[in-house]
Enzyme design. Sequence first.
Site, short mmCIF file in Angstrom:
data_model
loop_
_atom_site.label_atom_id
_atom_site.label_comp_id
_atom_site.label_asym_id
_atom_site.label_seq_id
_atom_site.Cartn_x
_atom_site.Cartn_y
_atom_site.Cartn_z
N CYS A 96 36.47 40.24 42.40
CA CYS A 96 36.02 39.59 41.17
C CYS A 96 37.22 39.55 40.23
O CYS A 96 37.68 40.60 39.75
CB CYS A 96 34.87 40.36 40.53
SG CYS A 96 34.37 39.65 38.96
N GLU A 136 27.88 31.00 41.23
CA GLU A 136 28.40 32.15 41.99
C GLU A 136 27.41 32.65 43.02
O GLU A 136 26.22 32.82 42.72
CB GLU A 136 28.72 33.31 41.03
CG GLU A 136 30.00 33.12 40.27
CD GLU A 136 30.46 34.42 39.63
OE1 GLU A 136 30.37 35.48 40.26
OE2 GLU A 136 30.90 34.36 38.48
N ASN A 141 32.01 36.12 31.53
CA ASN A 141 31.53 36.57 32.84
C ASN A 141 31.28 38.05 32.60
O ASN A 141 32.21 38.82 32.41
CB ASN A 141 32.65 36.36 33.87
CG ASN A 141 32.22 36.37 35.32
OD1 ASN A 141 33.09 36.43 36.19
ND2 ASN A 141 30.95 36.29 35.63
N CYS A 145 34.37 32.32 36.22
CA CYS A 145 34.63 33.05 37.47
C CYS A 145 36.14 33.01 37.67
O CYS A 145 36.73 31.93 37.77
CB CYS A 145 33.91 32.37 38.63
SG CYS A 145 34.28 33.10 40.23
N GLY A 146 36.77 34.18 37.69
CA GLY A 146 38.23 34.24 37.75
C GLY A 146 38.79 33.76 39.08
O GLY A 146 39.70 32.92 39.12
#
EC number: 5.1.1.7
Length: 287
Positions: A84, A217, A14, A226-227
């Site tokens: 994020c 996203e 990412n 995506c965390g």
Amino acid sequence: MTRIPFTKGHGTQNDFVLVPDHDGTLDLSVDDVAFLCDRRAGIGGDGMIRVVRTAAVPEVAALAGEVEWFMDYRNADGSLAEMCGNGTRVFAEYLRSRGLVASEQFAIATRAGVKEMVAVPHGWAVELGQWRLAREEEAERRGMDSVVQVHGSPDPLPALSLDLGNPHTVVALPPSVHLGSLELHEAPHVDPHPEHGSNVEFVHAIEHAHISMRVHERGSGETRSCGTGAAAAAIATWWWGGKPEGQLDWKVDVLGGTLGVHIKGDEVALSGPAQLVADGEVDLPQR
Ligand SMILES: N[C@@H](CCC[C@H](N)C(=O)O)C(=O)O
């Protein structure tokens, strides 16, 4: 012509363009951010992170006594995001490697509040804080609260909406649907439409506390990780499974690697790698 320095970094692929602006003197427009994140015309990234002192940003200046640095995160289309997860680790790696923080444990400010960072072997862990079901009553009643329609797929898929500071909609894919077969070039349609849009995660269970996912996203399109999405996916799967006490440490496979998610009741932490790969300067186009 304005020339600015940048650093390129990523967490499980990412990827982000980090722009140092310690005293908040840069005025980056939506078009500037979209240019920086453009993989053909600009530098390229899923998002941009402006590295700025909290004291220099009116929206978080009240935190200045408590936290020195603010992660000003924007999606690739220039829109603002509250949070994020992968970005926090890359931001922490940047602050530490540039000597902007003195220790391996510190707090950063985000639009979703203050987050505690700590260095761990091979990366960083972040306390994402409280998560919540976006429509708790309906979710408790039906196990799901929305449906997601993927471009080109025949049937809408049931989904669960969660708030991790930013919005997520998680779909548990039936075993008959291959994760790799999903067409995610176009944004999946979420019904009811979330007021501020949503990141959408598609999940397959692999084994005990281990899932794989793909993500579309908000503001960036499909990304390789995506965390906050990984945390939402693990929480949703745990919640659907009846919140088993023995399943608090989750592994989440994404296209760009593997993330760790630790669920502690209504709080959650995320861990994973963070890499800085290049430094440079870029000329912002004249408008
Ligand atoms: N990739 C991020 C999430 C970035 C923001 C998201 N696109 C949104 O608009 O909420 C992560 O690692 O959490």
